[in-house]
Write a protein that holds these residues in place. Structure first.
Motif, PDB file in Angstrom:
ATOM      1  N   ASP A   1       0.813  -1.201   0.000  1.00  0.00           N
ATOM      2  CA  ASP A   1       0.000   0.000   0.000  1.00  0.00           C
ATOM      3  C   ASP A   1       0.852   1.258   0.000  1.00  0.00           C
ATOM      4  O   ASP A   1       1.701   1.453   0.877  1.00  0.00           O
ATOM      5  CB  ASP A   1      -0.917   0.000   1.224  1.00  0.00           C
ATOM      6  CG  ASP A   1      -1.880   1.169   1.224  1.00  0.00           C
ATOM      7  OD1 ASP A   1      -1.411   2.307   1.410  1.00  0.00           O
ATOM      8  OD2 ASP A   1      -3.085   0.948   1.030  1.00  0.00           O
TER       9      ASP A   1
ATOM     10  N   SER B   1      -0.929   4.302  -0.541  1.00  0.00           N
ATOM     11  CA  SER B   1      -2.086   5.191  -0.675  1.00  0.00           C
ATOM     12  C   SER B   1      -2.294   5.960   0.625  1.00  0.00           C
ATOM     13  O   SER B   1      -1.486   5.894   1.554  1.00  0.00           O
ATOM     14  CB  SER B   1      -3.336   4.373  -1.013  1.00  0.00           C
ATOM     15  OG  SER B   1      -3.827   3.714   0.150  1.00  0.00           O
TER      16      SER B   1
ATOM     17  N   ASN C   1      -4.467   5.203   2.777  1.00  0.00           N
ATOM     18  CA  ASN C   1      -4.908   4.288   3.823  1.00  0.00           C
ATOM     19  C   ASN C   1      -3.881   4.289   4.955  1.00  0.00           C
ATOM     20  O   ASN C   1      -2.700   3.993   4.734  1.00  0.00           O
ATOM     21  CB  ASN C   1      -5.071   2.876   3.260  1.00  0.00           C
ATOM     22  CG  ASN C   1      -5.734   1.933   4.233  1.00  0.00           C
ATOM     23  OD1 ASN C   1      -5.345   1.839   5.392  1.00  0.00           O
ATOM     24  ND2 ASN C   1      -6.738   1.208   3.769  1.00  0.00           N
TER      25      ASN C   1
ATOM     26  N   LYS D   1       1.752   7.486   1.640  1.00  0.00           N
ATOM     27  CA  LYS D   1       1.290   7.667   0.262  1.00  0.00           C
ATOM     28  C   LYS D   1       2.465   8.113  -0.615  1.00  0.00           C
ATOM     29  O   LYS D   1       3.300   8.928  -0.200  1.00  0.00           O
ATOM     30  CB  LYS D   1       0.179   8.724   0.227  1.00  0.00           C
ATOM     31  CG  LYS D   1      -0.397   8.951  -1.162  1.00  0.00           C
ATOM     32  CD  LYS D   1      -1.400  10.087  -1.176  1.00  0.00           C
ATOM     33  CE  LYS D   1      -0.727  11.436  -1.113  1.00  0.00           C
ATOM     34  NZ  LYS D   1      -1.690  12.540  -1.325  1.00  0.00           N
TER      35      LYS D   1
ATOM     36  N   TYR E   1     -11.045  -2.838  -0.505  1.00  0.00           N
ATOM     37  CA  TYR E   1      -9.941  -2.143   0.165  1.00  0.00           C
ATOM     38  C   TYR E   1     -10.025  -0.648  -0.112  1.00  0.00           C
ATOM     39  O   TYR E   1     -10.109  -0.215  -1.264  1.00  0.00           O
ATOM     40  CB  TYR E   1      -8.602  -2.692  -0.336  1.00  0.00           C
ATOM     41  CG  TYR E   1      -7.414  -2.191   0.442  1.00  0.00           C
ATOM     42  CD1 TYR E   1      -6.970  -2.869   1.573  1.00  0.00           C
ATOM     43  CD2 TYR E   1      -6.726  -1.044   0.049  1.00  0.00           C
ATOM     44  CE1 TYR E   1      -5.877  -2.403   2.302  1.00  0.00           C
ATOM     45  CE2 TYR E   1      -5.637  -0.579   0.763  1.00  0.00           C
ATOM     46  CZ  TYR E   1      -5.218  -1.260   1.894  1.00  0.00           C
ATOM     47  OH  TYR E   1      -4.133  -0.806   2.607  1.00  0.00           O
ATOM     48  N   SER E   2      -9.971   0.139   0.933  1.00  0.00           N
ATOM     49  CA  SER E   2     -10.073   1.591   0.801  1.00  0.00           C
ATOM     50  C   SER E   2      -8.699   2.219   0.588  1.00  0.00           C
ATOM     51  O   SER E   2      -7.746   1.902   1.304  1.00  0.00           O
ATOM     52  CB  SER E   2     -10.717   2.192   2.055  1.00  0.00           C
ATOM     53  OG  SER E   2     -10.679   3.605   1.992  1.00  0.00           O
ATOM     54  N   LEU E   3      -8.632   3.110  -0.394  1.00  0.00           N
ATOM     55  CA  LEU E   3      -7.435   3.927  -0.591  1.00  0.00           C
ATOM     56  C   LEU E   3      -7.546   5.239   0.176  1.00  0.00           C
ATOM     57  O   LEU E   3      -6.619   6.036   0.173  1.00  0.00           O
ATOM     58  CB  LEU E   3      -7.204   4.219  -2.069  1.00  0.00           C
ATOM     59  CG  LEU E   3      -6.595   3.105  -2.923  1.00  0.00           C
ATOM     60  CD1 LEU E   3      -7.598   1.990  -3.174  1.00  0.00           C
ATOM     61  CD2 LEU E   3      -6.071   3.638  -4.250  1.00  0.00           C
ATOM     62  N   ASP E   4      -8.696   5.447   0.793  1.00  0.00           N
ATOM     63  CA  ASP E   4      -8.920   6.605   1.658  1.00  0.00           C
ATOM     64  C   ASP E   4      -8.648   7.916   0.924  1.00  0.00           C
ATOM     65  O   ASP E   4      -8.051   8.848   1.466  1.00  0.00           O
ATOM     66  CB  ASP E   4      -8.041   6.500   2.914  1.00  0.00           C
ATOM     67  CG  ASP E   4      -8.613   7.303   4.081  1.00  0.00           C
ATOM     68  OD1 ASP E   4      -9.819   7.586   4.055  1.00  0.00           O
ATOM     69  OD2 ASP E   4      -7.847   7.656   4.994  1.00  0.00           O
TER      70      ASP E   4
END
Length: 477
Positions: free
Chosen positions: A148, A150, A152, A158, A424-427
């Motif tokens: 990840d 991102s 999240n 990120k 899945y959230s990348l927020d």
């Protein structure tokens, strides 16, 4: 005295009668049965007639606390109408039946039956778990490894290029993540092998001879097919250049494989290049599609051997506008496409965007939707765009294996209560320009079979994430 004497005599008689009655009842009762040796302990159990010839014995494992029995996986050619078990246990204990019938429904690979051990008057029941030794297909999403970069908070920081609305395009392969930063002609790749180890080292893409020039933005969208890297300019009108750059080695100068305006191919002035859908086979033959900024029109180019681009075709989609970042992704081994955008539903369409089926299961904002084939199963995936404050940026994968075709699979999914296999959230932040991309790749084993599935998603200012999902493996657990 007379009255007292009568009472005494009456009570004496009643007492004698009661004593007589009790003694009589005691004599009539049967004696207590001796059951001290009538136990039902199960010490071992075997299925003795497994296999196509009924000559394979399988030893069961007994869990006395849970009253459960498990067996090794069973040959599906076994005669399940006539299963025979042998037990060792308490003296005199036996199974209630000599033979058992087990019916597996279509698609089932596991059933549980009750085996009753009897030793009159006692009995004990065990649940026996019977599993077929059948091939397993698809990916094991419960074992997905997440990489990840991102928003999240559960992942790495990120990737900092995804800020200020600058990264409108990205792409993915088993070797690279492509990042198209439209400021300062800053297209570059990150090695997947580095990212697995939390190493972020941008590798700039070599500029073409004479440098980048032309277009409303000289670079805006991108894609990877195999390990062929493509970056396109943004053509804001039919007079603005639409260019496509190509690399096989990031360090080498780009090859300009398209340099044109859209005036000759379109009846009016439209904007193309917000997104680019590259649909090529393993030989580099196929098409590149650009959906216009209004989400109503498509410009298609033929591609031969990865780099020869020709025969532009323009057509109206005939559906309601689906947003500025429409995608037109080919269904593998098919002449159909998934046509989506952040303002429209997921549609299965033909060559000219004729609607075959409009799905209802997915969020309206699901974008850059693709069909994925892996290890004998079929999936559909996309990432939602945070266009307003009512939704987030969430990557989702669904199973559409049922049925002969993708059309069948989508209809079965819509009629079911099935949810996503992976969500899945990348927020990501709310953004009126929610450019969103997905991608996938398959890693093969030494024998050329599907081994791992890589899935990718990115959205504007939210960053990116990819997953490594192993194939399902038949286990005895």
């Amino acid at each position: 005295m007379k009255m007292l004497n009568i009472i005494f005599k009456s009570s004496t008689v009643l007492g004698l009668l009661l004593l007589f009655t009790l003694n009589s009842c005691k004599d009539d009762l049967p004696s207590e049965m001796d059951t001290s040796s009538k136990f039902t302990k199960l010490e071992s159990i075997r299925l003795v007639n497994a296999g196509s010839n009924g000559d394979i014995a399988l030893e069961g494992t007994i869990d006395h606390d849970k009253k459960e029995i498990s067996f090794p996986r069973i040959d599906p050619d076994t005669d399940f109408s006539n299963l025979k078990f042998e037990i060792q246990g308490s003296d005199g204990a036996r199974l209630e039946k000599d033979f058992y019938e087990v019916v597996f429904q279509e698609g089932e690979s596991e059933r549980s039956i009750v085996l009753k051990v009897v030793n009159n008057p006692r009995s004990s029941e065990y649940f026996a778990r019977l599993r077929l030794r059948v091939p397993v297909f698809g990916a094991e999403f419960t074992q997905a490894v997440t990489y990840d970069y991102s928003n999240n908070p559960g992942g790495n920081a990120k990737y900092d290029k995804f800020t200020g609305g600058l990264v409108r395009g990205s792409g993915f392969s088993k070797n690279y993540v492509l990042v198209v930063d439209r400021s300062g002609n800053n297209a570059h790749v990150l090695r997947v092998s580095d990212l697995r180890n939390n190493v972020v080292t941008p590798i700039p893409l070599g500029a073409p001879a004479g440098g980048y020039a032309g277009g409303t933005f000289t670079m805006h969208s991108g894609a990877i097919s195999g390990d062929h890297i493509y970056v396109a300019s943004l053509s804001g009108s039919n007079a603005s250049p639409l260019k496509i750059y190509h690399w096989t080695d990031p360090a080498q100068p780009a090859e300009v494989i398209l340099n044109t305006t859209t005036a000759a191919a379109t009846p009016a002035s439209y904007r193309f290049g917000d997104n680019m859908s590259v649909n090529l086979d393993e030989n580099g033959n196929g098409n590149i599609y650009f959906v216009d900024n209004g989400g109503l029109r498509i410009l298609k180019y033929n591609v031969t051997n990865y780099t020869t681009i020709s025969a532009p075709v323009f057509f109206e989609t005939g559906v309601a506008a689906l947003g500025s970042w429409g995608s037109y992704n080919k269904v593998p081994n098919s002449s159909q496409y998934i046509f989506t955008g952040h303002d429209g539903p997921v549609r299965l369409v033909g060559e000219q965007a004729n609607v075959v089926y409009q799905a209802t299961k997915f969020p309206v904002r699901l974008s850059d939707v693709r069909v994925v084939n892996f290890n004998g199963e079929r999936y559909i995936m996309g990432v939602t765009a945070a266009r307003t404050g009512q939704e987030g940026t969430v990557f989702q994968v669904y199973n559409i294996t049922r049925g002969e075709t993708v059309d069948d699979g989508l209809r079965f999914l819509d009629a079911s209560a099935d949810g996503p296999l992976l969500s899945y959230s990348l927020d990501g932040p709310v953004n009126i320009n929610p450019a969103s991309q997905t991608g996938w790749a398959v890693i093969k084993d030494g024998e050329g079979n599907d081994d791992k599935l890589l899935l990718y998603a990115a959205t504007l200012d939210a960053g990116f994430v990819f997953f490594e999902v192993p194939k399902k493996v038949l286990t005895e657990d």
